[in-house]
Design an enzyme around this catalytic site. Structure first.
Site, PDB file in Angstrom:
ATOM      1  N   ARG A 267       0.776  -1.089   0.123  1.00  0.00           N
ATOM      2  CA  ARG A 267       0.185   0.130   0.124  1.00  0.00           C
ATOM      3  C   ARG A 267       0.994   1.244   0.125  1.00  0.00           C
ATOM      4  NH1 ARG A 267      -2.524   0.612   5.400  1.00  0.00           N
ATOM      5  NH2 ARG A 267      -0.812   2.514   5.329  1.00  0.00           N
ATOM      6  N   HIS A 271      -3.677   4.269   4.298  1.00  0.00           N
ATOM      7  CA  HIS A 271      -4.980   3.228   4.248  1.00  0.00           C
ATOM      8  C   HIS A 271      -6.239   3.906   3.638  1.00  0.00           C
ATOM      9  CE1 HIS A 271      -8.135   0.594   5.650  1.00  0.00           C
ATOM     10  NE2 HIS A 271      -8.439   1.805   6.558  1.00  0.00           N
ATOM     11  N   TYR A 280       4.196   5.720  11.227  1.00  0.00           N
ATOM     12  CA  TYR A 280       4.620   4.125  11.579  1.00  0.00           C
ATOM     13  C   TYR A 280       5.367   3.437  10.504  1.00  0.00           C
ATOM     14  CZ  TYR A 280       0.320   3.640   9.010  1.00  0.00           C
ATOM     15  OH  TYR A 280      -0.653   3.881   7.834  1.00  0.00           O
TER      16      TYR A 280
END
Lengths: 372, 326
Positions: A267, A271, A280
């Site tokens: 990805r 998200h 993160y």
């Protein structure tokens, strides 16, 4: 997790075909593709990436409540999407925009959903069996399995005719593999030997939680415990995605029972637009997957086959035109009538719906000048 | 006229059989419903008659049962799921509330969801935890579902067939305590609409409303009240969602008093909803506040305490007395 010794790759990051014992059973699917089909693979990936980036921009400009990017996952989706035959049913998760497009869903339906105008609303029967997005993780795996049970009970599969035998493909992600429903779907699929492919896009992140937290074992090994064959592919390789999905759908439609494909992809974006991956993720991982980009390698492959600049310029124009058209149509969208809330809660008359709708109409008409 | 004296379990069995004969798309799915016939034997004999693709012994997974039933309904089937006990419906709660209840709306009407979920419910069977509960309010609170409960064999026979004919999902609560008492079932009648409240005993001073297992208890209370000189009208709700209010309102306008009874906990319950609506719609007819008789707002207790927990005729009569005292 990144590529493993088991990962099936047909198109290297250099854009060359990989010939090996591992690829031998899949390469015939690629050899049968016409030049136009190969161009279409690339065209769809380029067009959807432009659309995807522009849709995220529309969200940033306040035109959409949210956007769900598919950036980086184009090859996994385009390859498997084209592998499905017209009679097959596709149960998406919520990020498979390009498969929706391939199956004839106007991308505006997805825009409308994320602008807050609908919950989906297209009729799968009129959109080449492309079902609605499902936002509860993994729920659709059971729907797909139940549907495939129905296909089996109808005798609409396993007759030996690949042009009419039906199969089902369901999409889900690495996060959803932890859900009970995804595991129950594997149990039911194995029990009833459904004509079905589980297509897992392992994009390595469930919002901020890495796939290593979902599973200590490579995910393609999980279905083995359910008695379902699993295979891991390079999900950024559109040819592997196409060929391996075709082979597994063919196996499922010819009576071979359920199959499982883990497509390793990434990805590249957030998200959703509510997310902030800089909190993160580390940059090295992003660099690794940037080098594994699905579009770059397909372009190298096509150029090596003699495709010239004109084609690549043409699809860029097509992508820009689509994005401009989507933007134009998004800005022109109105707000649905309030009756939309009541109309299809039940398919047969319901006194509470009638009473509440009548109350709302009276209430709105009680204001000066009637309903706003 | 063809009348048979059947238990409700057998009447449901016959209703299911008739629905399967009428429509080849009807199939049954659940745990132990095949050769065993279900833990309450409601599907007894159907596996032998219709085979393994019409009567599916499923893996032991309630979400899987309902989730695959949704997929089968998308394919054109009319699945009837059996959840083995009331307290075991919760693994399927997500599929029922986020998917089954909303799919017709999400599809803007192009998809119907003719799925029936049969749930044996309620107490009086002395069973262990999770086997005697009354979770109907959760489902009545969910838009998109229809919720019904028969109280006797005849209604069971007809209501299960009507539920299966419905193009909307129906949660079908079967009162375990009423599975075995026999009653006359007229199988030649033409049935009745799924959501039709029925006055089962006429009276003039107090209206009692209940559903499923509570109806027999209300009739028992009415009998005692009559002996004590109070004329009580008893209404069997039959449908919990939607509620067919007209017979209730007509009755309360006549009696001026309403007591609603259920086995479920009283807080935010079906009884609460009826009390609120009747207060709003019959305000000038009421001689007393609408009173609720319900299970306590505790977890269902260990079985030796169930007779304390569950409302009985005495608790109903206590409420009747209070209503009459206003």
């Amino acid at each position: 997790m990144s590529y493993t010794a088991a990962t099936v790759q047909l198109l290297s990051t250099e854009g060359t075909l990989v010939t090996s014992d591992a690829t031998a059973e899949y390469l015939p699917y690629i050899e049968k593709l016409t030049d136009d089909q190969l161009r279409d693979f690339h065209r769809q990936m380029v067009v959807i990436r432009k659309f995807d980036i522009d849709a995220a921009n529309l969200q940033r400009q306040g035109q959409l409540a949210m956007w769900i990017p598919s950036l980086g996952q184009e090859a996994a989706q385009v390859g498997s999407g084209y592998a499905a035959k017209p009679q097959d049913h596709i149960f998406p998760s919520y990020r498979e925009h390009v498969i929706a497009r391939i199956r004839g869903v106007d991308l505006m339906r997805i825009i409308e959903m994320l602008r807050g105008l609908s919950h989906g609303g297209w009729d799968p029967k009129e959109h080449n069996n492309f079902h609605l997005y499902t936002l509860v993780l993994g729920s659709q795996t059971l729907h797909a399995t139940g549907y495939a049970m129905g296909v089996l009970f109808d005798g609409a599969t396993g007759t030996g005719n690949p042009d009419t035998d039906e199969a089902v493909i369901v999409y889900f992600g690495d996060g959803a593999t932890s859900q009970g429903d995804a595991n129950e779907a594997l149990v039911f699929a194995a029990s009833y030997q459904t004509p079905q492919v589980f297509f897992l896009q392992n994009n390595h992140w469930a919002i901020s939680v890495p796939v290593t937290r979902q599973s200590r074992t490579p995910l393609y090994l999980r279905p083995g415990g359910f008695g379902i064959p699993g295979v891991q592919i390079d999900g950024n390789d559109v040819l592997a995605s196409y060929a391996v999905t075709s082979a597994n759908l063919d196996a499922a439609r010819s009576g071979g029972g359920p199959r499982f494909i883990e497509a390793l992809t990434y990805r590249m974006g957030a998200h959703t637009t509510s997310d902030d991956p800089t909190k993160y993720r580390d940059i090295e991982e992003l660099e690794f997957w940037t080098k594994a980009d699905p579009i770059t390698r397909m372009e190298k492959f096509l150029r090596a086959r003699g495709e010239g600049d004109a084609f690549f310029a043409e699809i860029e124009v097509e992508a820009n035109d689509l994005a401009a058209d989507i933007r134009h149509r998004t800005l022109a969208l109105g707000v649905p009538d309030a009756e939309k809330m009541f109309n299809h809660v039940y398919s047969e008359p319901h006194p509470l719906m009638d009473a509440e709708q009548a109350w709302l109409e009276n209430y709105e008409q009680s204001f000066e000048g009637g309903a706003a | 006229m063809s009348v048979e004296n059947l238990s409700m379990a057998k009447a449901l069995n016959q209703g299911l059989r008739q629905a399967m004969l009428d429509d080849p798309k009807v199939l049954l799915m659940g745990e132990d419903i095949g050769p065993l016939g279900g833990v309450f034997r409601v599907t007894e004999g159907l596996h032998a008659e219709f085979g393994s693709t019409r009567v599916l012994d499923t893996p032991l997974a309630e979400s899987g049962i309902v989730g695959t039933a949704i997929g089968l309904a998308m394919r054109g089937y009319r699945p009837v799921c059996e959840i083995q006990f009331d307290g075991f419906i919760f693994p399927a709660f997500d599929q029922i509330t986020t998917q089954l209840a909303k799919l017709t709306s999400r599809h803007e009407g192009s998809l119907t969801m003719p799925v029936v979920i049969r749930v044996p419910f309620g107490g009086h069977i002395g069973a262990v935890e999770h086997h005697q509960e009354s979770p109907e309010a959760y489902f009545a609170h969910t838009p998109g579902l229809r919720v019904v409960s028969p109280s006797n064999a005849h209604d069971g026979y007809w209501m299960i067939q009507e539920a299966i004919k419905s193009n909307d999902p129906v949660i079908f609560f079967e009162p375990k305590s009423r599975y075995w008492p026999k009653g006359d079932v007229d199988t030649s009648a033409s049935g009745f609409p799924l959501h039709a409240t029925r006055v089962v005993r006429e009276g003039t001073e107090v209206t009692l409303v209940g559903y499923g297992p509570m109806v027999a208890m209300l009739l028992q209370a009415a009998e005692i009240a009559a002996a004590e000189g109070t004329s009580v009208e008893v209404i069997d709700l039959r449908s919990i969602s939607p509620i067919d209010y007209e017979p209730i309102i007509a009755s309360v306008q006549k009696t001026g008093r309403l007591v609603v009874a259920q086995e479920a906990p009283g807080f935010v319950s079906v009884g609460s909803e009826i009390a609120a609506t009747v207060t709003e719609r019959c305000f000038y007819s009421l001689e007393a506040p609408v009173l609720r008789v319900a299970g306590f707002d505790t977890p269902f207790p260990p079985a030796k305490l169930e007779t304390v927990y569950l409302p009985d005729a005495d608790r109903i009569l206590e409420a009747v007395d209070r209503a009459m005292a206003y």
